[in-house]
Write a protein that holds these residues in place. Structure first.
Motif, mmCIF file in Angstrom:
data_model
loop_
_atom_site.group_PDB
_atom_site.id
_atom_site.type_symbol
_atom_site.label_atom_id
_atom_site.label_comp_id
_atom_site.label_asym_id
_atom_site.label_seq_id
_atom_site.Cartn_x
_atom_site.Cartn_y
_atom_site.Cartn_z
ATOM 1 N N ARG A 43 0.837 -1.183 0.000
ATOM 2 C CA ARG A 43 0.000 0.000 0.000
ATOM 3 C C ARG A 43 0.874 1.235 0.000
ATOM 4 N N ARG A 59 -11.084 3.241 -3.939
ATOM 5 C CA ARG A 59 -10.909 1.797 -4.130
ATOM 6 C C ARG A 59 -12.249 1.072 -4.234
ATOM 7 N N ASN A 60 -13.257 1.605 -3.606
ATOM 8 C CA ASN A 60 -14.565 0.960 -3.617
ATOM 9 C C ASN A 60 -15.485 1.491 -4.706
ATOM 10 N N PHE A 118 -12.881 2.065 -10.241
ATOM 11 C CA PHE A 118 -11.646 1.424 -9.789
ATOM 12 C C PHE A 118 -11.771 -0.092 -9.873
ATOM 13 N N LYS A 119 -12.915 -0.624 -9.434
ATOM 14 C CA LYS A 119 -13.120 -2.071 -9.473
ATOM 15 C C LYS A 119 -13.106 -2.584 -10.916
ATOM 16 N N ALA A 132 -4.854 -4.397 -6.920
ATOM 17 C CA ALA A 132 -5.414 -3.135 -6.426
ATOM 18 C C ALA A 132 -4.322 -2.202 -5.929
ATOM 19 N N ASN A 133 -3.323 -2.740 -5.246
ATOM 20 C CA ASN A 133 -2.229 -1.908 -4.749
ATOM 21 C C ASN A 133 -1.429 -1.295 -5.895
ATOM 22 N N ALA A 165 -3.576 1.429 -7.362
ATOM 23 C CA ALA A 165 -3.629 2.580 -6.463
ATOM 24 C C ALA A 165 -2.348 3.398 -6.537
#
Length: 234
Positions: free
Chosen positions: A11, A27-28, A32-33, A56-57, A60
């Motif tokens: 992260r 992220r939610n 993004f998903k 995801a990291n 991000a």
């Protein structure tokens, strides 16, 4: 925009200044998903199965970099992220021979062949012992990625033996056998080329002599695993 090549799979802090909405906040979001799902699909086409949190990291981190570079909020930066480019980044960074790849977790080859090879239960002891030996060397020489992968395979073999506990045979996925042979042989190579020792404490008490014998034994075990795997093609 080309993604950053900064370290993956951890992260990263969100940007400061103009990034008023943090990466954690997006992220939610569906956008993004959707990018994460597309990136995972791209990775599968490259033969890699990567845990979702790692993808995801990586996303991000790239969102933060783009937002900081352009002076925009992370939510706006999403439109500049290309899933194929992020997948290329992850694939390149996680390649075994890449500098620092030994620190990366959560990356496994995609098992395309879903067939199973059946063998006597006692035969399974050879890959188990070889993988156990393979765990000792990378764990004592800083390669946590190989340790994690080998331990996963040891567990998977043990699970297969347990399922067939009332039978004289155990069924092992061909993909497992391929991965086991590759890890066992790679550890043998590292012992010879990188000077890995079962105990790199600096004090010699006979481990040097043992280290010189281990690669041949490991390669013999890897050859046996490949022979077992080859029977599925006969």
């Amino acid at each position: 925009m080309k993604p950053s090549t900064a370290p993956l799979f951890r992260r990263e802090p969100s940007g400061t200044g103009s990034t008023l909405v943090s990466v954690a906040d997006i992220r939610n979001t569906q956008a993004f998903k959707a990018l994460a799902a597309q990136t995972e699909a791209e990775l599968l086409t490259r033969g890699l199965d990567v845990v979702s949190v790692a993808v995801a990291n990586a996303l991000a981190h790239n969102v933060t970099m783009v937002a900081d570079q352009l002076g925009i909020q992370p939510r706006s930066a999403l439109r500049y992220i290309e899933p194929s480019a992020v997948a290329d980044q992850i694939a390149e960074t996680s390649t075994v021979d890449t500098d620092g790849a030994h620190t990366i977790h959560g990356v496994r080859p995609v098992r395309v062949d879903d067939r199973t090879a059946y063998m006597p239960g006692w035969v399974c002891s050879r890959p188990l012992m070889a993988l156990a030996q393979a765990v000792k060397y990378p764990s004592n020489n800083g390669d946590c990625r190989t340790v994690q992968h080998a331990v996963d395979l040891i567990f998977e073999i043990g699970l297969a033996i347990g399922v067939e506990s009332e039978s004289d045979a155990a069924g092992l996925p061909l993909g497992l056998l391929d991965e086991a042979a590759e890890i066992i042989e790679r550890v043998a190579d590292r012992i010879e080329s990188n000077g890995w020792s079962v105990c790199p404490c600096g004090e010699e008490y006979g481990q040097g002599e043992a280290d010189t014998k281990v690669p041949d034994v490991l390669r013999s075990d890897a050859d046996l695993v490949r022979k077992i795997r080859a029977k599925a093609d006969q």
